[in-house]
Design a protein around this motif. Structure first.
Motif, short mmCIF file in Angstrom:
data_model
loop_
_atom_site.label_atom_id
_atom_site.label_comp_id
_atom_site.label_asym_id
_atom_site.label_seq_id
_atom_site.Cartn_x
_atom_site.Cartn_y
_atom_site.Cartn_z
N MET A 58 0.63 -1.15 -0.03
CA MET A 58 0.03 -0.15 -0.05
C MET A 58 0.82 1.36 -0.15
O MET A 58 0.56 2.32 -0.64
N ASP A 59 1.93 1.06 0.76
CA ASP A 59 2.88 2.46 0.66
C ASP A 59 3.42 2.62 -0.80
O ASP A 59 3.47 3.81 -1.11
N ARG A 60 3.95 1.34 -1.46
CA ARG A 60 4.43 1.51 -2.68
C ARG A 60 3.19 2.26 -3.69
O ARG A 60 3.53 3.04 -4.33
N ARG A 92 6.63 7.03 -22.20
CA ARG A 92 5.91 6.12 -21.29
C ARG A 92 7.10 5.23 -20.71
O ARG A 92 6.91 4.72 -19.64
N VAL A 93 7.85 4.76 -21.32
CA VAL A 93 8.93 3.55 -20.97
C VAL A 93 9.95 4.49 -20.07
O VAL A 93 10.10 3.69 -18.81
N GLU A 94 10.13 5.74 -20.25
CA GLU A 94 10.89 6.59 -19.08
C GLU A 94 10.14 6.59 -17.82
O GLU A 94 10.68 6.35 -16.93
N TRP A 95 8.67 6.90 -18.01
CA TRP A 95 8.14 6.78 -16.84
C TRP A 95 7.91 5.78 -16.09
O TRP A 95 8.13 5.68 -14.74
N LEU A 96 7.66 4.63 -16.81
CA LEU A 96 7.72 3.36 -15.95
C LEU A 96 9.02 2.88 -15.35
O LEU A 96 8.96 2.49 -14.33
N ALA A 132 12.16 2.47 -10.30
CA ALA A 132 13.17 2.91 -9.42
C ALA A 132 12.70 3.40 -8.19
O ALA A 132 13.36 3.06 -7.12
N ARG A 133 11.61 4.06 -8.23
CA ARG A 133 11.33 5.17 -6.97
C ARG A 133 10.44 4.03 -6.12
O ARG A 133 10.76 4.08 -4.83
#
Length: 209
Positions: A21-23, A103-107, A112-113
């Motif tokens: 849930m935090d993720r 979109r790839v960059e966002w994913l 990573a986050r």
């Protein structure tokens, strides 16, 4: 039927632990911020993001096979449903297929986050992805059902689960398949939209189906 953000959070929370849930909360915050830079989702849906996107994705988890092989998500876009599945089941391998560069960059940033090492992004067209046996195949707004099945058939086996949100056209698209295909799939009611359906099936798809 999930009709509010509170119900959506409660439903998702019933399927995963607090860390997941935090993720997901982190993902939602980043999504809202990123949506100012690129149109990942319709702006109006951010007001009900847990219902429209998170719970809408999470409901596929009990319909698929997250512990059996790799979960393959086609046309992942903003990350729905594949990124949500990966966040909820960090021990299960997930592959997101998305050909659009931004979109790839966002994913990749989202992965990573959230620290998800179970998930990878295939930044190319599905036709260019090397074949592997998928335990579950999902797709939201990827292609008409017949074309979707044709493109992803080589990833399916006799044990593959298919979970394909299709909105109002779900039943119509299943009925448009050959007879054997109609027998392979059925439609489940979406928990987040009374007018939407999810095409669900199990097995290996071939053009002869």
């Amino acid at each position: 039927m999930i009709a509010s953000e509170e119900q959506a959070r409660a439903y998702v929370g019933s399927l995963c632990d607090e860390e997941a849930m935090d993720r997901l909360s982190l993902l939602v915050g980043d999504l809202v911020e990123e949506n100012q830079q690129q149109n990942l989702v319709a702006k109006a849906t951010l007001e009900t993001v847990w219902q429209r996107h998170i719970a809408d994705s999470a409901q596929l988890l009990p319909l698929g096979s997250p512990t059996e092989g790799t979960w393959l998500d086609l046309g992942s876009g903003a990350g729905f449903p594949g990124l949500v599945i990966a966040a909820m089941r960090p021990e299960a391998p997930v592959v997101l297929v998305e050909s659009r560069k931004r979109r790839v960059e966002w994913l990749n940033r989202a992965l990573a986050r959230t620290g998800l090492s179970n998930c990878r992004v295939e930044g190319r067209r599905l036709e260019q992805v090397e074949r592997f046996a998928a335990g579950t195949i999902s797709a939201r707004a990827f292609a008409p059902l017949d074309r979707l099945l044709s493109l992803s058939a080589r990833f399916s086996t006799g044990a593959t689960s298919w979970v394909l949100p299709k909105g109002r056209s779900a039943e119509q698209e299943v009925q448009g398949l050959p007879r054997a295909g109609r027998a392979m799939f059925h439609v489940e009611q979406s928990l987040t939209d009374p007018e939407a359906g999810i095409v669900v099936g199990r097995g290996q798809w071939s053009e002869k189906s």
